[in-house]
Design an enzyme around this catalytic site. Structure first.
Site, short mmCIF file in Angstrom:
data_model
loop_
_atom_site.label_atom_id
_atom_site.label_comp_id
_atom_site.label_asym_id
_atom_site.label_seq_id
_atom_site.Cartn_x
_atom_site.Cartn_y
_atom_site.Cartn_z
N GLY A 75 0.87 -1.17 0.00
CA GLY A 75 0.00 0.00 0.00
C GLY A 75 0.90 1.21 0.00
O GLY A 75 1.80 1.31 -0.83
N SER B 173 3.42 3.08 2.67
CA SER B 173 3.98 2.91 4.01
C SER B 173 3.80 4.16 4.87
O SER B 173 3.61 4.06 6.09
CB SER B 173 5.46 2.55 3.92
OG SER B 173 6.18 3.56 3.24
N CYS C 284 6.13 -5.24 0.27
CA CYS C 284 6.29 -3.89 -0.29
C CYS C 284 6.20 -2.82 0.81
O CYS C 284 7.14 -2.67 1.56
CB CYS C 284 5.28 -3.68 -1.42
SG CYS C 284 5.82 -2.39 -2.54
N ARG D 127 6.16 0.26 -7.64
CA ARG D 127 6.90 1.29 -6.91
C ARG D 127 7.60 0.67 -5.68
O ARG D 127 7.43 1.12 -4.54
CB ARG D 127 5.99 2.45 -6.50
CG ARG D 127 5.62 3.32 -7.70
CD ARG D 127 4.75 4.50 -7.34
NE ARG D 127 5.39 5.43 -6.41
CZ ARG D 127 6.38 6.27 -6.73
NH1 ARG D 127 6.88 6.29 -7.94
NH2 ARG D 127 6.87 7.09 -5.83
N HIS E 169 4.95 -8.34 -4.59
CA HIS E 169 3.60 -8.63 -4.09
C HIS E 169 3.20 -10.07 -4.39
O HIS E 169 2.52 -10.32 -5.39
CB HIS E 169 2.59 -7.70 -4.76
CG HIS E 169 2.72 -6.27 -4.36
ND1 HIS E 169 2.02 -5.74 -3.30
CD2 HIS E 169 3.46 -5.27 -4.87
CE1 HIS E 169 2.33 -4.46 -3.17
NE2 HIS E 169 3.20 -4.14 -4.11
N GLU F 46 0.95 -11.64 -3.11
CA GLU F 46 -0.52 -11.73 -2.97
C GLU F 46 -1.26 -11.40 -4.26
O GLU F 46 -2.42 -11.74 -4.40
CB GLU F 46 -1.01 -10.84 -1.82
CG GLU F 46 -0.95 -9.33 -2.05
CD GLU F 46 0.44 -8.71 -1.90
OE1 GLU F 46 1.43 -9.45 -1.74
OE2 GLU F 46 0.52 -7.48 -1.97
N1 GLN Z 1 6.06 3.03 -2.47
C1 GLN Z 1 5.19 2.54 -1.46
C2 GLN Z 1 5.57 3.01 -0.07
O1 GLN Z 1 6.48 3.73 0.14
C3 GLN Z 1 5.12 1.04 -1.46
C4 GLN Z 1 4.44 0.55 -2.71
C5 GLN Z 1 3.66 -0.70 -2.54
O2 GLN Z 1 3.41 -1.17 -1.42
N2 GLN Z 1 3.20 -1.22 -3.64
O3 GLN Z 1 4.91 2.63 0.83
#
Ligand code: GLN
Length: 194
Positions: A47, A49, A79, A137, A177, A179
């Site tokens: 998600g 962070s 992630c 990302r 990911h 999931e």
């Molecule tokens: N770039 C997001 C972050 O800093 C992480 C991206 C992701 O969880 N898909 O939380």
């Protein structure tokens, strides 16, 4: 029955819950400290962070989560969840906190400069089998403590190799990911730790 909690403040909660259900374990969505009491493991989803960090504090979940993980609760972060488990961050935002559960430095949005989203074929080092991984990302692990086991690596646009899946005791983290791919080996490894 083993029950796995999925931190349900923000991110791809449903996908993690579905992976655990497919493996035959129970799922509890965790939004309150009391909901942590009944879980045998916890997943910190992907998600954002910085958002999850703020919500963890607003929902007064941060310290109870740290305490349970310190007491040995198996945890998987994917992630954003990997970022939350790191002791140190590169390119975090001002005031961003983590749970400091795995001795590693994680670079946020590390692959994000080259690609927003990418599919890569990795080797799952525990058994040498191929694994298809989705990066969004994504961070990578810049450095890690001697007691951290690397479970997978990926190569960046310059050809440099980085750890993208690690384990430290009962604590697992992936930059990708599992999931959202049709991939259950990482979740199975979490269940094996319960
Ligand atoms: N770039 C997001 C972050 O800093 C992480 C991206 C992701 O969880 N898909 O939380």
């Amino acid at each position: 029955m083993t029950t796995v909690g999925v931190l349900a403040l923000q991110g791809d909660v449903r996908e993690h819950a579905a992976a655990i259900t497919r493996l035959g374990a129970g799922v509890t969505l965790v939004r309150r400290p009391s909901e942590l009491d009944a879980v045998d493991a916890i997943i910190l989803p992907g998600g954002e962070s910085t958002t999850i960090d703020k919500l963890l504090r607003a929902f007064e979940l941060r310290q109870p989560l740290i305490d349970r993980i310190d007491a040995g609760l198996p945890v998987l972060g994917s992630c954003a969840g990997m970022i939350l488990l790191a002791t140190d961050l590169i390119d975090g935002i001002e005031g961003q906190q983590t749970l400091e559960a795995i001795p590693m430095t994680v670079r946020r949005n590390a692959f994000g400069r080259q690609v927003d989203s990418a599919e890569a074929s990795l080797t799952w080092l525990p058994d040498g089998s191929p694994m298809s991984a989705t990066f969004i990302r994504a961070p990578w692990v810049e450095s890690y403590g001697a007691e951290v086991e690397v479970l997978a690596t990926a190569v960046d646009a310059e050809g440099a190799e980085h750890a993208v899946a690690v384990q430290h005791g009962a604590r697992l983290a992936t930059a990708f990911h599992p999931e959202i791919s049709d991939e259950l080996r990482v979740h199975r490894r979490l269940l094996d730790l319960t």
